[in-house]
Design a protein around this motif. Structure first.
Motif, PDB file in Angstrom:
ATOM      1  N   ARG A  94       0.818  -1.219   0.000  1.00  0.00           N
ATOM      2  CA  ARG A  94       0.000   0.000   0.000  1.00  0.00           C
ATOM      3  C   ARG A  94       0.851   1.268   0.000  1.00  0.00           C
ATOM      4  O   ARG A  94       0.511   2.238  -0.647  1.00  0.00           O
ATOM      5  N   VAL A  95       1.920   1.247   0.767  1.00  0.00           N
ATOM      6  CA  VAL A  95       2.698   2.474   0.928  1.00  0.00           C
ATOM      7  C   VAL A  95       3.710   2.648  -0.196  1.00  0.00           C
ATOM      8  O   VAL A  95       3.815   3.705  -0.799  1.00  0.00           O
ATOM      9  N   HIS A  96       4.439   1.562  -0.493  1.00  0.00           N
ATOM     10  CA  HIS A  96       5.445   1.669  -1.554  1.00  0.00           C
ATOM     11  C   HIS A  96       4.919   1.241  -2.909  1.00  0.00           C
ATOM     12  O   HIS A  96       5.671   1.213  -3.887  1.00  0.00           O
ATOM     13  N   ARG A  97       3.626   0.867  -2.958  1.00  0.00           N
ATOM     14  CA  ARG A  97       3.005   0.491  -4.237  1.00  0.00           C
ATOM     15  C   ARG A  97       3.758  -0.619  -4.949  1.00  0.00           C
ATOM     16  O   ARG A  97       3.952  -0.573  -6.160  1.00  0.00           O
ATOM     17  N   ARG A  98       4.245  -1.579  -4.169  1.00  0.00           N
ATOM     18  CA  ARG A  98       4.941  -2.689  -4.813  1.00  0.00           C
ATOM     19  C   ARG A  98       3.986  -3.857  -4.942  1.00  0.00           C
ATOM     20  O   ARG A  98       3.088  -4.028  -4.133  1.00  0.00           O
ATOM     21  N   SER A  99       4.186  -4.678  -5.977  1.00  0.00           N
ATOM     22  CA  SER A  99       3.251  -5.777  -6.221  1.00  0.00           C
ATOM     23  C   SER A  99       3.612  -6.978  -5.354  1.00  0.00           C
ATOM     24  O   SER A  99       4.740  -7.105  -4.880  1.00  0.00           O
ATOM     25  N   ARG A 100       2.611  -7.842  -5.176  1.00  0.00           N
ATOM     26  CA  ARG A 100       2.842  -9.069  -4.408  1.00  0.00           C
ATOM     27  C   ARG A 100       3.984  -9.877  -5.008  1.00  0.00           C
ATOM     28  O   ARG A 100       4.854 -10.365  -4.292  1.00  0.00           O
ATOM     29  N   ALA A 101       3.951 -10.014  -6.342  1.00  0.00           N
ATOM     30  CA  ALA A 101       4.939 -10.849  -7.022  1.00  0.00           C
ATOM     31  C   ALA A 101       6.346 -10.316  -6.758  1.00  0.00           C
ATOM     32  O   ALA A 101       7.279 -11.078  -6.504  1.00  0.00           O
ATOM     33  N   GLU A 102       6.445  -9.008  -6.794  1.00  0.00           N
ATOM     34  CA  GLU A 102       7.730  -8.341  -6.600  1.00  0.00           C
ATOM     35  C   GLU A 102       8.241  -8.569  -5.164  1.00  0.00           C
ATOM     36  O   GLU A 102       9.431  -8.720  -4.919  1.00  0.00           O
ATOM     37  N   LEU A 103       7.304  -8.584  -4.220  1.00  0.00           N
ATOM     38  CA  LEU A 103       7.688  -8.674  -2.816  1.00  0.00           C
ATOM     39  C   LEU A 103       7.958 -10.102  -2.359  1.00  0.00           C
ATOM     40  O   LEU A 103       8.691 -10.326  -1.404  1.00  0.00           O
ATOM     41  N   ARG A 104       7.325 -11.054  -3.059  1.00  0.00           N
ATOM     42  CA  ARG A 104       7.289 -12.413  -2.523  1.00  0.00           C
ATOM     43  C   ARG A 104       8.679 -12.976  -2.212  1.00  0.00           C
ATOM     44  O   ARG A 104       8.911 -13.477  -1.109  1.00  0.00           O
ATOM     45  N   ASP A 105       9.592 -12.865  -3.172  1.00  0.00           N
ATOM     46  CA  ASP A 105      10.920 -13.462  -2.981  1.00  0.00           C
ATOM     47  C   ASP A 105      11.650 -12.827  -1.808  1.00  0.00           C
ATOM     48  O   ASP A 105      12.218 -13.501  -0.951  1.00  0.00           O
ATOM     49  N   GLU A 106      11.602 -11.516  -1.797  1.00  0.00           N
ATOM     50  CA  GLU A 106      12.299 -10.761  -0.760  1.00  0.00           C
ATOM     51  C   GLU A 106      11.766 -11.127   0.635  1.00  0.00           C
ATOM     52  O   GLU A 106      12.535 -11.371   1.571  1.00  0.00           O
ATOM     53  N   ILE A 107      10.443 -11.206   0.760  1.00  0.00           N
ATOM     54  CA  ILE A 107       9.863 -11.486   2.069  1.00  0.00           C
ATOM     55  C   ILE A 107      10.061 -12.948   2.451  1.00  0.00           C
ATOM     56  O   ILE A 107      10.323 -13.274   3.606  1.00  0.00           O
ATOM     57  N   THR A 108       9.962 -13.832   1.458  1.00  0.00           N
ATOM     58  CA  THR A 108      10.225 -15.245   1.745  1.00  0.00           C
ATOM     59  C   THR A 108      11.639 -15.413   2.301  1.00  0.00           C
ATOM     60  O   THR A 108      11.863 -16.180   3.245  1.00  0.00           O
ATOM     61  N   ALA A 109      12.575 -14.666   1.729  1.00  0.00           N
ATOM     62  CA  ALA A 109      13.957 -14.749   2.219  1.00  0.00           C
ATOM     63  C   ALA A 109      14.036 -14.297   3.680  1.00  0.00           C
ATOM     64  O   ALA A 109      14.780 -14.884   4.482  1.00  0.00           O
ATOM     65  N   MET A 110      13.272 -13.274   4.043  1.00  0.00           N
ATOM     66  CA  MET A 110      13.283 -12.818   5.436  1.00  0.00           C
ATOM     67  C   MET A 110      12.707 -13.881   6.363  1.00  0.00           C
ATOM     68  O   MET A 110      13.231 -14.133   7.449  1.00  0.00           O
TER      69      MET A 110
END
Lengths: 245, 284
Positions: free
Chosen positions: A109-125
């Motif tokens: 919502r805040v950075h307007r990033r898509s789920r697909a874009e975020l998925r890898d990064e967050i999975t790594a966390m």
């Protein structure tokens, strides 16, 4: 070593009605350092953290983030809160979302990033903090320690410059305290600037760069942990420590 | 030590537990007493009511099988009108109720007039009986001399129902919003979400879920109140029953209409109860 003053509080005062909770607090947090706030319940630790995150408006004083006063009432608090992450005692995960949805909401919502874009990064966390298999679980399917680690990931996903921890282990069963503190240690090793309100004295002693003892809304004594725990100068500090240790 | 640990395990396994057996015995006895007393009361009514002096007349005018069989299909098709009105009213109520609840919750001072409007609206429409609102809207607004189709009782009757029920739904949703702990808002705020995003993604989804059972009860009440529109014209089931009553000079059509209502409301009520029960279980 020349250090940058990441966060500086000057004469911070905050009252709720008649009751003044913070009575003029001065504190400097160097970039990449970890400051622990200790003190009895009601000494003003939580309120101080909530003020830093602009969740509570302060009555007077300054909150300088990189030298810039963010407590100025004319400033929109939203973009500033995004630079400061906060983790709460009772986790406060959103119960109607899975762990990963909890983490993705704000970046989406805040950075307007898509789920697909975020998925890898967050999975790594999630992987880094040992939660990979819980990524799709709802908060009520997780233990307290797991929930708190998800809450930390949620705050980190916004890439904050400072992390505030408000007694993040106080609601946990003793055997889960360690797993959460390990995460904090990991962040420290990555030189995250952190302010913790905590009752974990042995952790503060071992990990903090600077310890502040709060009593009745003021910092009664501050110093490196070896001094505060080993050789406190103030009588109130000694009394508090003797009660708690 | 191991013995002490094993004992409760054995007890938990049910049937062999003497306390469980005793509780089961007591429960069975209670059930038997309740059934026997209910049977006795029903039997007494069965015998006593027909002994009343006016029974044969009541039986003839309310429970006439022939009239029932003849009018029931017509009542059933008139009930389709009720279902229709219900079907378009319910979503309108949901949307306007939600809008009203959000108006009442606004915190920004610039939007204060909205909040004031929502409060006034709520006071008026919860304070006036539905029947009166239907009369006022149904006769008053077309009385302005509006051309077809704008004088249709369907439009103004629907508006009366929507206005009244939206006030109740708004109140329910607002309690739902207020029941969400402040810490959820704090957490969302600390992430830098905007107030409208906090409402939309964090507060409302939780609040709406909590108030679904209460809103089910509102739907059941609405389903019955649709029949009140009969007073301003639409030939729905209640009006149809009145027509049939006059034609047959017999009240049985009203009994038929009641049966049709019950066929809908009883399952709906059970379903609402189940939802509430499930929610209570989840929360404990």
């Amino acid at each position: 070593m020349q250090t940058h003053e990441k966060l500086k509080l000057v004469g911070l005062r905050k009252s709720f009605g008649e009751h003044e909770v913070c009575r003029g607090i001065d504190l400097t947090v160097a970039e990449g350092s970890m400051v622990c706030l200790i003190g009895a319940s009601g000494s003003g630790k939580s309120t101080l953290l909530r003020c830093i995150n602009l969740l509570e408006p302060i009555d007077s004083g300054q909150i300088l983030l990189d030298g810039f006063d963010i407590a100025d009432p004319e400033i929109d608090p939203l973009p500033l809160r995004r630079r400061i992450g906060m983790v709460f005692q009772s986790y406060n995960l959103f119960p109607h979302m899975t762990a990963i949805e909890n983490v993705m909401l704000a970046p989406r919502r805040v950075h307007r990033r898509s789920r697909a874009e975020l998925r890898d990064e967050i999975t790594a966390m999630f992987e880094r903090f040992g939660l990979k298999s819980h990524i799709g679980h709802y908060p009520d399917q997780l233990s307290g320690g797991q929930q708190q680690r998800v809450a930390i990931i949620r705050a980190l996903a916004m890439k904050p410059e400072i992390m505030l921890f408000d007694e993040v282990t106080s609601a946990l069963d003793p055997e889960m305290v360690g797993e959460v503190l390990d995460v904090v240690r990991q962040l420290k090793s990555q030189r995250m600037t952190m302010v913790l309100a905590t009752h974990e004295m042995s952790f503060a002693r071992e990990a903090a760069d600077w310890v502040c003892f709060l009593d009745k809304g003021v910092i009664a004594e501050a110093g490196p942990p070896a001094q505060i725990f080993g050789n406190p100068k103030e009588a109130r500090t000694r009394e508090f420590l003797s009660r708690i240790l | 030590m191991t013995g002490a640990l094993e004992k409760p395990k054995l007890q938990a396994s049910g049937a062999v537990n003497p306390r469980r057996i005793r509780e089961e015995r007591i429960r069975r006895r209670g059930f038997a007493v309740a059934s026997a007393s209910t049977a006795a009361v029903v039997l007494a009514l069965w015998i006593l009511i027909p002994m009343a002096p006016g029974w044969s007349k009541v039986q003839a005018s309310f429970f006439d099988w022939e009239v029932f069989a003849k009018t029931f299909p017509k009542l059933l098709s008139a009930f389709l009108v009720d279902i229709m009105i219900f079907a378009w009213s319910a979503p309108l109520i949901a949307v306007s109720g939600l809008a009203m609840a959000l108006c009442r919750d606004v915190r920004s001072p610039a939007l204060f007039p909205l909040k004031l409007f929502a409060i006034g609206y709520n006071d008026v429409f919860r304070g006036v009986p539905v029947m009166l609102v239907i009369y006022l809207f149904g006769f008053g607004i077309p009385g302005l001399g509006l051309p077809r189709p704008w004088n249709s009782p369907y439009i103004w009757g629907t508006l009366a129902l929507v206005c009244t029920y939206a006030a109740y739904v708004a109140e329910i949703i607002r309690t739902g919003i207020e029941s969400i702990h402040e810490s959820q808002r704090s957490a969302a705020m600390s992430l830098g979400l905007t107030p409208s995003d906090i409402m939309r993604f964090v507060i409302l989804p939780q609040a709406i879920r909590r108030v679904i059972p209460a809103n089910m009860n509102i739907l059941i009440a609405l389903q019955k109140d649709v029949a009140l529109l009969s007073v301003i014209g639409p030939v729905e089931i209640l009006r149809q029953a009145g027509v049939e009553k006059s034609l047959a000079a017999n009240f049985t059509p009203y009994v038929g209409a009641s049966i049709i209502f019950l066929a809908v409301t009883i399952p709906a009520t059970r379903y609402a109860d189940r939802l509430i029960e499930r929610q209570n279980r989840q929360r404990s």
